[in-house]
Design a protein around this motif. Structure first.
Motif, mmCIF file in Angstrom:
data_model
loop_
_atom_site.group_PDB
_atom_site.id
_atom_site.type_symbol
_atom_site.label_atom_id
_atom_site.label_comp_id
_atom_site.label_asym_id
_atom_site.label_seq_id
_atom_site.Cartn_x
_atom_site.Cartn_y
_atom_site.Cartn_z
ATOM 1 N N SER A 62 0.809 -1.211 0.000
ATOM 2 C CA SER A 62 0.000 0.000 0.000
ATOM 3 C C SER A 62 0.847 1.268 0.000
ATOM 4 N N TRP A 63 1.935 1.281 0.766
ATOM 5 C CA TRP A 63 2.714 2.515 0.857
ATOM 6 C C TRP A 63 3.409 2.835 -0.457
ATOM 7 N N SER A 64 3.957 1.825 -1.123
ATOM 8 C CA SER A 64 4.633 2.092 -2.399
ATOM 9 C C SER A 64 3.625 2.450 -3.483
ATOM 10 N N THR A 65 2.419 1.840 -3.442
ATOM 11 C CA THR A 65 1.380 2.209 -4.396
ATOM 12 C C THR A 65 0.981 3.666 -4.221
ATOM 13 N N SER A 66 0.843 4.105 -2.982
ATOM 14 C CA SER A 66 0.498 5.508 -2.724
ATOM 15 C C SER A 66 1.579 6.447 -3.247
ATOM 16 N N LEU A 67 2.836 6.058 -3.059
ATOM 17 C CA LEU A 67 3.930 6.888 -3.569
ATOM 18 C C LEU A 67 3.918 6.927 -5.089
ATOM 19 N N ASN A 68 3.650 5.780 -5.720
ATOM 20 C CA ASN A 68 3.594 5.748 -7.184
ATOM 21 C C ASN A 68 2.463 6.621 -7.712
ATOM 22 N N LEU A 69 1.306 6.546 -7.055
ATOM 23 C CA LEU A 69 0.191 7.373 -7.488
ATOM 24 C C LEU A 69 0.480 8.862 -7.292
ATOM 25 N N LEU A 70 1.126 9.173 -6.188
ATOM 26 C CA LEU A 70 1.477 10.573 -5.954
ATOM 27 C C LEU A 70 2.475 11.051 -6.998
ATOM 28 N N PHE A 71 3.477 10.245 -7.280
ATOM 29 C CA PHE A 71 4.459 10.597 -8.303
ATOM 30 C C PHE A 71 3.794 10.743 -9.664
ATOM 31 N N PHE A 72 2.892 9.801 -9.972
ATOM 32 C CA PHE A 72 2.207 9.878 -11.259
ATOM 33 C C PHE A 72 1.360 11.144 -11.353
ATOM 34 N N TYR A 73 0.634 11.459 -10.286
ATOM 35 C CA TYR A 73 -0.237 12.641 -10.315
ATOM 36 C C TYR A 73 0.572 13.914 -10.535
ATOM 37 N N MET A 74 1.711 14.002 -9.875
ATOM 38 C CA MET A 74 2.549 15.189 -10.043
ATOM 39 C C MET A 74 3.091 15.267 -11.469
ATOM 40 N N LEU B 282 -17.545 7.941 -27.367
ATOM 41 C CA LEU B 282 -17.635 8.253 -25.940
ATOM 42 C C LEU B 282 -17.268 9.707 -25.632
ATOM 43 N N HIS B 283 -17.066 10.522 -26.661
ATOM 44 C CA HIS B 283 -16.702 11.921 -26.426
ATOM 45 C C HIS B 283 -17.742 12.663 -25.584
ATOM 46 N N PRO B 284 -19.054 12.498 -25.862
ATOM 47 C CA PRO B 284 -20.026 13.208 -24.998
ATOM 48 C C PRO B 284 -19.985 12.747 -23.543
ATOM 49 N N ASP B 285 -19.521 11.523 -23.317
ATOM 50 C CA ASP B 285 -19.461 11.005 -21.951
ATOM 51 C C ASP B 285 -18.189 11.447 -21.231
ATOM 52 N N GLY B 286 -17.332 12.179 -21.918
ATOM 53 C CA GLY B 286 -16.122 12.694 -21.284
ATOM 54 C C GLY B 286 -15.057 11.647 -21.075
ATOM 55 N N LEU B 287 -14.688 10.924 -22.153
ATOM 56 C CA LEU B 287 -13.640 9.915 -22.045
ATOM 57 C C LEU B 287 -12.315 10.582 -21.687
ATOM 58 N N HIS B 288 -11.710 10.148 -20.600
ATOM 59 C CA HIS B 288 -10.449 10.739 -20.155
ATOM 60 C C HIS B 288 -9.302 10.218 -21.025
ATOM 61 N N THR C 33 -8.788 16.062 -20.921
ATOM 62 C CA THR C 33 -7.406 16.130 -20.450
ATOM 63 C C THR C 33 -7.330 17.149 -19.322
ATOM 64 N N SER C 34 -7.287 16.646 -18.116
ATOM 65 C CA SER C 34 -7.245 17.523 -16.949
ATOM 66 C C SER C 34 -6.334 16.901 -15.907
ATOM 67 N N THR C 35 -6.036 17.676 -14.878
ATOM 68 C CA THR C 35 -5.198 17.154 -13.800
ATOM 69 C C THR C 35 -5.956 16.186 -12.902
ATOM 70 N N THR C 36 -7.266 16.158 -13.002
ATOM 71 C CA THR C 36 -8.077 15.222 -12.220
ATOM 72 C C THR C 36 -7.998 13.839 -12.847
ATOM 73 N N LEU C 37 -7.619 12.841 -12.069
ATOM 74 C CA LEU C 37 -7.501 11.486 -12.581
ATOM 75 C C LEU C 37 -8.874 10.817 -12.617
ATOM 76 N N PRO C 38 -9.113 9.946 -13.607
ATOM 77 C CA PRO C 38 -10.401 9.245 -13.661
ATOM 78 C C PRO C 38 -10.539 8.244 -12.522
ATOM 79 N N LEU C 39 -11.770 8.056 -12.066
ATOM 80 C CA LEU C 39 -12.035 7.098 -11.000
ATOM 81 C C LEU C 39 -11.977 5.673 -11.542
ATOM 82 N N PRO C 40 -11.640 4.712 -10.687
ATOM 83 C CA PRO C 40 -11.526 3.312 -11.160
ATOM 84 C C PRO C 40 -12.795 2.799 -11.829
#
Length: 369
Positions: A19-31, A244-250, A131-138
């Protein structure tokens, strides 16, 4: 180049199980993702991302498989469908032409996608993908991937079967003649059931993609005539994403879709018979049968081939039944092993108890004497 080197799409989906390394990877990816989005245009991120994924998941593995097949042919033929006939040609000139055509289609596909995305962005006054800084939900990723793969399977089957292999479309069956009719009328009906453009596409696809009646190797994925190639590979990939463009495909979901499809196609056309799993292994076997016979197996996953009776060399339902039977056998084996283990454990416990009781009786008898 800095965009290509810093693209973190793969690292987002390859985090560690802890869990800790996954959180770090996600944080790194988001940045990193936020930096890319804020410093580059959506079109740049899309095209460079697609190019990097296809290079990493098709070009590099294809060249590795080609080197393995040509340098160790005696070993490779033992793990190929149809044995030695599935090996790539040893002619350097022929391989050079195949590689040149594949790289040309690689660049053409990127150019066409860039042109369509640019044109649609201009017309819609908005980027094709969100295309935004907000990541798509699972759950959004899962839902959109399911829709994308469904659309791709439908388009791939119908384009491949009815356009690239010249089969009459279902609606054109109305023009077929049954019964007593003049030869000229029958000839007219047959001509109407197979238009010239369809015959031309089928001829081009047969001449380039099916130049040899043998299972393929991964480099052949893009070694088709440009027109049939774009219809066969790009249209089923890009058109469902546009839907899927009207549905906002990330954009991240689209890049993940491109990565999964590219890896799937690379493995399916590898010709290897030792690929694990019911999905990839079955697709590789059906793809090998399609290239070897030039018949059936027009879809990617084989679902519509099974529904229409167009499967050759086994179908996807047979793969599912075999896999289910394997699981049942494994479960029965594990259950029997558990029962045997329980009996052995009970026997050992009984022996231990017997030894302890024997020592106790012996000790009591010694005290009495």
């Amino acid at each position: 180049m800095d965009l290509l080197l810093s693209l973190p799409v793969l690292s987002y989906f390859s985090g560690s199980l802890t869990s800790w390394s996954t959180s770090l990877n996600l944080l790194f990816f988001y940045m990193t993702w936020s930096t890319l989005v804020l410093s580059h245009s959506p079109l740049e991120v899309e095209i460079v991302g697609v190019a990097a994924l296809r290079a990493a998941l098709w070009l590099v593995p294809s060249l590795f498989f080609l080197a393995f097949d040509t340098l160790l042919p005696s070993l490779a033929e033992n793990i190929k469908h149809n044995g030695a006939s599935a090996l790539p040609p040893r002619d350097v000139k022929a391989l050079g032409k195949t590689a040149g055509l594949a790289l040309f289609n690689f660049a053409l596909e990127l150019g066409v996608e860039a042109g369509m995305s640019l044109g649609l962005t201009t017309i819609l006054n908005n980027s094709v993908f969100r295309t935004s800084t907000t990541l798509p939900l699972p759950w959004q990723i899962a839902k959109h991937l399911a829709l994308l793969f469904t659309g791709r399977e439908i388009l791939t089957y119908y384009i491949h079967r009815y356009l690239l292999h010249g089969h009459p479309a279902p609606a054109l069956h109305l023009f077929r003649y049954s019964g007593s009719s003049s030869s000229s009328s029958s000839k007219s009906k047959r001509t109407r059931s197979k238009p010239k453009y369809k015959r031309s596409l089928a001829a081009l696809h047969s001449t380039y993609a099916h130049a040899r009646p043998a299972p393929p190797y991964s480099l052949l994925l893009k070694a088709d005539h440009p027109f049939p190639y774009l219809l066969h590979r790009l249209a089923p990939l890009y058109l469902p994403a546009l839907a899927l463009h009207p549905d906002g495909l990330h954009l991240l979901t689209y890049l993940l879709f491109v990565a999964l499809v590219t890896l799937e196609e690379t493995l399916a056309l590898s010709g290897y018979a030792v690929l694990p799993g019911i999905v990839v292994g079955g697709m590789a076997r059906r793809t090998a049968a399609h290239y070897a016979t030039d018949k059936g197996n027009f879809g990617s996953w084989g679902v519509l081939d099974w529904a229409y009776g167009a499967s050759v060399g086994g179908d996807v339902m047979g793969d599912l039944r075999d896999e289910a039977e394997k699981h049942r056998v494994r479960e029965r084996g594990e259950r029997k092993a558990g029962e045997v283990g329980g009996l052995v454990s009970d026997g050992i416990d009984g022996l231990r108890k017997g030894k302890r009781s024997g020592r106790t009786r012996k000790g009591k008898g010694g005290n009495g004497e």
